[in-house]
Scaffold this motif. Structure first.
Motif, PDB file in Angstrom:
ATOM      1  N   GLU A  75      32.348  39.605  30.175  1.00  0.00           N
ATOM      2  CA  GLU A  75      31.308  40.717  30.348  1.00  0.00           C
ATOM      3  C   GLU A  75      31.274  41.150  31.957  1.00  0.00           C
ATOM      4  O   GLU A  75      30.497  40.763  32.648  1.00  0.00           O
ATOM      5  CB  GLU A  75      30.079  40.223  29.675  1.00  0.00           C
ATOM      6  N   LEU A  76      32.194  41.987  32.415  1.00  0.00           N
ATOM      7  CA  LEU A  76      32.098  42.134  33.733  1.00  0.00           C
ATOM      8  C   LEU A  76      30.726  42.925  34.204  1.00  0.00           C
ATOM      9  O   LEU A  76      30.353  42.680  35.404  1.00  0.00           O
ATOM     10  CB  LEU A  76      33.081  43.288  34.092  1.00  0.00           C
ATOM     11  N   ASP A  77      30.291  43.661  33.575  1.00  0.00           N
ATOM     12  CA  ASP A  77      28.827  44.237  33.752  1.00  0.00           C
ATOM     13  C   ASP A  77      27.944  43.312  34.169  1.00  0.00           C
ATOM     14  O   ASP A  77      26.872  43.563  34.658  1.00  0.00           O
ATOM     15  CB  ASP A  77      28.633  45.257  32.872  1.00  0.00           C
ATOM     16  N   GLU A  78      28.071  42.128  34.015  1.00  0.00           N
ATOM     17  CA  GLU A  78      27.107  41.101  33.953  1.00  0.00           C
ATOM     18  C   GLU A  78      27.316  40.216  35.339  1.00  0.00           C
ATOM     19  O   GLU A  78      26.602  39.322  35.700  1.00  0.00           O
ATOM     20  CB  GLU A  78      26.858  40.072  32.758  1.00  0.00           C
ATOM     21  N   ILE A  79      28.378  40.461  36.003  1.00  0.00           N
ATOM     22  CA  ILE A  79      28.705  39.921  37.216  1.00  0.00           C
ATOM     23  C   ILE A  79      27.953  40.459  38.351  1.00  0.00           C
ATOM     24  O   ILE A  79      27.687  41.505  38.454  1.00  0.00           O
ATOM     25  CB  ILE A  79      30.230  40.071  37.539  1.00  0.00           C
ATOM     26  N   HIS A  80      27.497  39.326  38.902  1.00  0.00           N
ATOM     27  CA  HIS A  80      26.456  39.724  40.217  1.00  0.00           C
ATOM     28  C   HIS A  80      27.007  39.629  41.419  1.00  0.00           C
ATOM     29  O   HIS A  80      26.451  40.236  42.436  1.00  0.00           O
ATOM     30  CB  HIS A  80      25.088  38.502  39.968  1.00  0.00           C
ATOM     31  N   SER A  81      27.713  38.828  41.782  1.00  0.00           N
ATOM     32  CA  SER A  81      28.382  38.460  43.181  1.00  0.00           C
ATOM     33  C   SER A  81      29.163  39.907  43.611  1.00  0.00           C
ATOM     34  O   SER A  81      30.020  40.347  42.678  1.00  0.00           O
ATOM     35  CB  SER A  81      29.445  37.302  43.189  1.00  0.00           C
ATOM     36  N   ASN A  82      28.770  40.104  44.913  1.00  0.00           N
ATOM     37  CA  ASN A  82      29.249  41.406  45.125  1.00  0.00           C
ATOM     38  C   ASN A  82      30.258  41.286  46.507  1.00  0.00           C
ATOM     39  O   ASN A  82      30.507  42.397  46.943  1.00  0.00           O
ATOM     40  CB  ASN A  82      28.407  42.542  45.432  1.00  0.00           C
ATOM     41  N   GLY A  83      30.227  40.015  47.142  1.00  0.00           N
ATOM     42  CA  GLY A  83      31.197  39.816  48.082  1.00  0.00           C
ATOM     43  C   GLY A  83      32.200  39.169  47.936  1.00  0.00           C
ATOM     44  O   GLY A  83      32.807  38.958  46.610  1.00  0.00           O
ATOM     45  N   TYR A  84      32.781  38.176  48.832  1.00  0.00           N
ATOM     46  CA  TYR A  84      33.639  37.401  48.583  1.00  0.00           C
ATOM     47  C   TYR A  84      33.286  36.188  47.700  1.00  0.00           C
ATOM     48  O   TYR A  84      34.286  35.590  46.922  1.00  0.00           O
ATOM     49  CB  TYR A  84      34.334  36.635  49.767  1.00  0.00           C
ATOM     50  N   SER A  85      32.142  35.777  47.270  1.00  0.00           N
ATOM     51  CA  SER A  85      31.748  35.010  46.385  1.00  0.00           C
ATOM     52  C   SER A  85      31.853  35.349  45.114  1.00  0.00           C
ATOM     53  O   SER A  85      32.024  34.726  44.116  1.00  0.00           O
ATOM     54  CB  SER A  85      29.971  34.919  46.550  1.00  0.00           C
ATOM     55  N   PHE A  86      32.366  36.622  44.608  1.00  0.00           N
ATOM     56  CA  PHE A  86      32.793  37.232  43.477  1.00  0.00           C
ATOM     57  C   PHE A  86      34.188  36.492  43.048  1.00  0.00           C
ATOM     58  O   PHE A  86      34.105  36.177  41.875  1.00  0.00           O
ATOM     59  CB  PHE A  86      33.617  38.660  43.731  1.00  0.00           C
ATOM     60  N   GLN A  87      34.946  35.869  43.870  1.00  0.00           N
ATOM     61  CA  GLN A  87      36.075  35.115  43.342  1.00  0.00           C
ATOM     62  C   GLN A  87      35.494  33.755  42.989  1.00  0.00           C
ATOM     63  O   GLN A  87      35.978  33.223  41.935  1.00  0.00           O
ATOM     64  CB  GLN A  87      36.855  34.703  44.578  1.00  0.00           C
TER      65      GLN A  87
END
Length: 267
Positions: free
Chosen positions: A198-210
């Motif tokens: 559920e990509l729209d629930e992903i909160h990390s927006n920097g390199y912590s996205f990985q």
């Protein structure tokens, strides 16, 4: 983690699989033509490319538009193989990937690759990653620097190597994961895996996205395979991964652990 390839598959499938590569860009005007050419030279005739540009001051967005038109006219297909998403400013790596992946799946992609534009991730690995996924029935294939056979650019000094190693160990210990390359930005996703996240629930927006995506992979019980790659330092331009970004990613690992504290590991 690593695994052996357990299932046979027909290599001819590689030529018909609907695979989309997603590349976020910020000041990559000099790299984009070469990486685009390398991707479309792969033996994957159904491959498509989505570039997500954050209003790069160097004109990367304009270069991407020109390449998109050139590719379309050269191939002569009724639909474009390259799409460009223009964003109004530098909105972050994580949201760029989410935008690109969402676009890819809306256009019917069965598999999605995420990678950098600067050749630190060689496009030549993509057919191998796809072959491994199809043969082993994996949900995610990671191009890993930290499994046996994986290597780092010879130009990296000891301090940079230490910081990279430490960041992976730090994240793995805090989050209790087995993935060896937690900060890998070179991944192949099965469509169903991205839908489950559920990509729209992903909160990390920097390199912590990985890190957040890797964490969810294990928590949701995906079958993950890491294959060794050689990680080459960028050919042109400057790295965006400076000390403040690294420190920000380190403390956000704790945020990820807290955010998903109630999410139980699935078998």
């Amino acid at each position: 983690m690593t695994t052996s390839i357990a299932r046979a598959f027909d290599p001819a499938r590689l030529d018909t699989v609907r695979l989309t590569v997603v590349i976020p860009t910020y000041n990559e005007a000099d790299n984009l033509p070469a990486i685009t050419e390398a991707l479309f030279a792969l033996p994957l005739s159904a491959l498509q490319l989505v570039v997500v540009d954050d209003n790069s001051p160097d004109g990367t967005g304009d270069v991407a538009d020109q390449l998109s038109e050139k590719t379309h006219n050269h191939v002569g297909q009724s639909h474009k193989r390259m799409h460009v998403i223009h964003r109004p400013g530098k909105l972050g790596l994580g949201s760029a990937y989410v935008a690109g992946m969402t676009k890819a799946m809306a256009d019917g992609a069965e598999y999605v690759v995420q990678m950098d534009a600067d050749f630190s991730h060689s496009p030549a690995y993509i057919p191998q990653m796809l072959g491994v996924m199809l043969a082993a029935g994996a949900d995610v294939v990671i191009g890993s620097r930290y499994v046996p056979g994986g290597t780092l650019d010879e130009g990296w000094g000891w301090w940079r190597r230490f910081i990279s190693w430490w960041a992976n160990l730090y994240s793995r210990l805090i989050l209790g994961l087995r993935i060896r390359d937690m900060t890998a930005g070179f991944k192949l996703w099965k469509r169903e895996a991205l839908l489950a996240i559920e990509l729209d629930e992903i909160h990390s927006n920097g390199y912590s996205f990985q890190v957040e995506m890797a964490y969810l992979c294990e928590k949701l019980g995906f079958r993950i395979i890491e294959i060794p790659i050689h990680f080459e330092d960028r050919r042109i331009g400057q790295s965006k991964l400076d000390i403040p970004v690294k420190l920000d990613s380190a403390w956000r690992t704790w945020q990820i652990r807290w955010r998903y504290r109630k999410l139980q590991n699935l078998p």
